[in-house]
Write a protein that holds these residues in place. Structure first.
Motif, short mmCIF file in Angstrom:
data_model
loop_
_atom_site.label_atom_id
_atom_site.label_comp_id
_atom_site.label_asym_id
_atom_site.label_seq_id
_atom_site.Cartn_x
_atom_site.Cartn_y
_atom_site.Cartn_z
N ILE A 185 -8.33 13.75 -2.72
CA ILE A 185 -8.06 13.22 -4.05
C ILE A 185 -9.00 12.05 -4.31
CG2 ILE A 185 -5.63 13.89 -4.00
CD1 ILE A 185 -5.01 10.84 -3.64
N ILE A 186 -9.01 11.61 -5.56
CA ILE A 186 -9.79 10.43 -5.95
C ILE A 186 -8.82 9.27 -6.13
CG2 ILE A 186 -11.27 9.41 -7.71
CD1 ILE A 186 -12.24 12.31 -8.29
N ALA A 187 -9.11 8.16 -5.48
CA ALA A 187 -8.33 6.94 -5.66
C ALA A 187 -9.08 6.04 -6.64
CB ALA A 187 -8.15 6.22 -4.32
N LEU A 188 -8.32 5.31 -7.44
CA LEU A 188 -8.93 4.46 -8.46
C LEU A 188 -8.30 3.08 -8.41
CD1 LEU A 188 -10.90 4.52 -10.96
CD2 LEU A 188 -8.85 4.88 -12.35
N SER A 189 -9.15 2.04 -8.36
CA SER A 189 -8.64 0.67 -8.38
C SER A 189 -9.10 -0.04 -9.65
CB SER A 189 -9.13 -0.11 -7.15
OG SER A 189 -10.53 -0.25 -7.17
N GLU A 190 -8.36 -1.05 -10.03
CA GLU A 190 -8.67 -1.80 -11.25
C GLU A 190 -9.74 -2.84 -10.95
OE1 GLU A 190 -9.17 -1.85 -14.37
OE2 GLU A 190 -7.09 -1.32 -14.81
N ASN A 191 -10.34 -3.36 -12.01
CA ASN A 191 -11.29 -4.46 -11.83
C ASN A 191 -10.53 -5.76 -11.53
OD1 ASN A 191 -10.10 -4.83 -14.31
ND2 ASN A 191 -11.97 -5.43 -15.36
N ASN A 192 -11.28 -6.79 -11.17
CA ASN A 192 -10.67 -8.09 -10.89
C ASN A 192 -11.68 -9.19 -11.21
OD1 ASN A 192 -9.45 -10.41 -9.85
ND2 ASN A 192 -8.55 -9.33 -8.10
N PRO A 193 -11.76 -9.60 -12.48
CA PRO A 193 -12.76 -10.59 -12.89
C PRO A 193 -12.67 -11.89 -12.09
CG PRO A 193 -11.74 -9.58 -14.81
CD PRO A 193 -10.94 -9.13 -13.61
N PRO A 247 -6.16 -3.13 -5.23
CA PRO A 247 -5.03 -2.19 -5.21
C PRO A 247 -5.25 -1.04 -6.19
CG PRO A 247 -4.25 -4.44 -5.27
CD PRO A 247 -5.72 -4.51 -5.49
N VAL A 248 -4.74 0.13 -5.83
CA VAL A 248 -4.94 1.32 -6.66
C VAL A 248 -4.08 1.26 -7.92
CG1 VAL A 248 -5.62 2.84 -4.78
CG2 VAL A 248 -3.19 2.59 -5.33
N ILE A 249 -4.58 1.90 -8.98
CA ILE A 249 -3.87 1.95 -10.26
C ILE A 249 -2.71 2.93 -10.18
CG2 ILE A 249 -4.11 2.57 -12.69
CD1 ILE A 249 -7.03 1.65 -12.50
N TRP A 250 -2.96 4.09 -9.59
CA TRP A 250 -1.93 5.12 -9.46
C TRP A 250 -1.67 5.39 -7.97
CZ3 TRP A 250 -5.82 7.07 -13.24
CH2 TRP A 250 -5.46 6.73 -14.55
#
Length: 357
Positions: A185-193, A247-250
Motif C-alpha cells: 500500500i501507499i502511506a501518506l504523511s502530512e506536511n509540517n511547516p 505521522p500518517v494521515i490515514w
C-alpha cells in the motif's frame, strides 16, 4: 505437466488479486464506499461526469486521492470539479484529465506493457527478492523531479519518463508489487511547516513473508549517489520510520519487526566500536567505501565523535583522509578514504528531498 502449469497460473492469479486489495476502500463507511466505487468505475471508463452520493468537498477529495493510491493504474487525472442541485442526494463529479482520451488509451496500453515487461524479469523470485528487484529498479532508473510536473506524481512519470516525486515513486512501487503478487500500500504523511517540511510525503508499506515493513524508495533514491545503492529505508519498523517521517494521515498496518532490516540482514549493522574499528581497517587497506548502520545504542554526539576518531586514526595510519556522510535519523554512515592528510570532512545527509506536494 499441463495441469501443473494451470495450477501455477491460478496460484499466481489469486496471489496477484490478494495483493491488489483496495486497502483504503475498506476504511470508508458505506456512503464513502459507494462514492469510491462510482468514482473508480467512472475513471476507469473515462467518463466526463460521474454521479456519486452527496458528500462534502473534503470527503470527495480524500476519496478521489484514496482511489489513486489503491489504483496507480489511474494515472491520468489528479483533480476534479463538481456540481449539484439543491436538495439533491447526489453530486455530479467532473474529472479533469491530463490528456485527451485517445492519448490516455495509448498511455494505458504503454504502461500496461511496461509493467508486464518489468514483472517478467522477476518471475521465479521469492517475495523478498521481488521487493529488492522493485526497489533497485526505482533507485537506478528514476530521477527525482525537482520541477514537480503533474505527471511526476503518477506512474507515467516514474515508469514512462524516468522522473517522479515521492508520490509517483510510491505508486510505481505499488503497481509493480501488485503485478508481482506482493501486498503493498501507499502511506501518506502530512506536511509540517514548523519542522520545515513543506509538503506531504508518500512511501510504501509491504507485507513480506506475512510481516509488514516500511519501504521508502524515494528516500533511498535521494541518498544514492554513484554505484552503491542505499537501503537505509528498506524493511524498517515504525520506530525507525517515524524518526524522520511525519505521522500518517490515514491508518496503516503496524510495522513492529526490525529483524529483517536490510543492513542487519547483510551483517553491516554493528553494535561495538571494536567492530567498527576492525571493519574500518579492512576498508582502508582494501581502498573500499565503508557503509554501515550503527546499532550500538543511540547515535549521540558523543558516540559520533568516537566513530569519527576511529575513521581519522585508521585513515591517517595509511596516509589517507576520511570523508564521512551520515544519515543521522537512521544512524547510517558512509565513509570513504582518499590519499592525503588533513581534517576529516563531514556531511549531514538529508533524505527528505522527495517530499511531494
Amino acid at each position: 505437466m499441463i495441469l501443473d502449469k494451470k495450477i501455477h497460473m491460478q496460484e499466481n492469479y489469486y496471489q496477484t488479486r490478494e495483493a491488489m486489495t483496495n486497502y483504503y476502500y475498506e476504511q470508508l463507511n458505506k456512503e464513502g464506499q459507494k462514492a469510491y466505487y462510482a468514482m473508480k468505475e467512472g475513471l476507469l471508463n473515462l467518463q466526463d461526469e460521474i454521479q456519486v452520493p452527496f458528500l462534502d468537498k473534503k470527503s470527495l477529495s480524500d476519496i478521489y486521492f484514496m482511489i489513486r493510491m489503491d489504483c496507480p493504474e489511474i494515472f491520468y487525472t489528479v483533480t476534479f470539479s463538481y456540481k449539484y442541485y439543491d436538495n439533491s442526494s447526489f453530486v455530479i463529479l467532473c474529472p479533469v484529465y491530463l490528456f485527451d482520451k485517445g492519448k490516455i488509451r495509448e498511455h494505458i496500453q504503454a504502461m500496461d506493457a511496461r509493467v508486464k515487461k518489468l514483472a517478467r524479469q522477476a518471475e521465479g523470485m521469492s517475495e523478498k527478492e521481488k521487493e529488492l528487484f522493485v526497489h533497485d529498479f526505482i533507485v537506478r532508473n528514476v530521477k527525482y523531479d525537482k520541477l514537480k510536473k503533474e505527471y511526476s506524481h503518477e506512474i507515467i512519470g516514474a515508469l514512462g519518463n524516468g522522473v517522479a516525486v515521492c508520490e509517483g515513486i510510491a505508486k510505481a512501487v505499488k503497481i509493480l508489487c501488485d503485478k508481482l503478487g506482493i501486498w503493498c500500500i501507499i502511506a501518506l504523511s502530512e506536511n509540517n511547516p514548523d519542522k520545515g517540511i513543506k509538503y506531504r510525503h508518500a512511501w510504501n508499506i509491504v507485507k513480506i513473508d506475512g510481516t509488514y515493513y516500511h519501504l521508502d524508495a524515494t528516500f533511498d533514491n535521494t541518498l544514492t549517489k554513484g554505484e552503491v545503492i542505499r537501503y537505509d529505508y528498506f524493511n524498517i519498523g515504525d520506530k525507525q520510520a517515524f524518526r524522520d517521517h511525519e505521522p500518517v494521515i490515514w491508518r496503516v498496518p503496524q510495522c513492529s519487526d526490525t529483524d529483517h532490516f536490510y543492513y542487519k540482514e547483510k551483517k553491516v549493522s554493528w553494535t561495538t566500536l571494536d567492530e567498527v574499528r576492525n571493519r574500518t581497517k579492512q576498508a582502508v587497506k582494501k581502498n573500499k567505501e565503508l557503509l554501515f548502520h550503527w546499532r550500538g545504542g543511540y547515535l549521540t554526539k558523543e558516540v559520533f565523535k568516537e566513530l569519527i576518531a576511529i575513521f581519522d586514526e585508521e585513515g591517517k595510519a595509511k596516509g589517507k583522509q576520511a570523508y564521512v556522510a551520515v544519515n543521522w535519523p537512521q544512524a547510517v554512515l558512509k565513509v570513504r578514504f582518499e590519499e592525503g592528510a588533513g581534517e576529516e570532512q563531514i556531511e549531514m545527509e538529508e533524505a527528505n528531498e522527495g517530499e511531494s506536494e
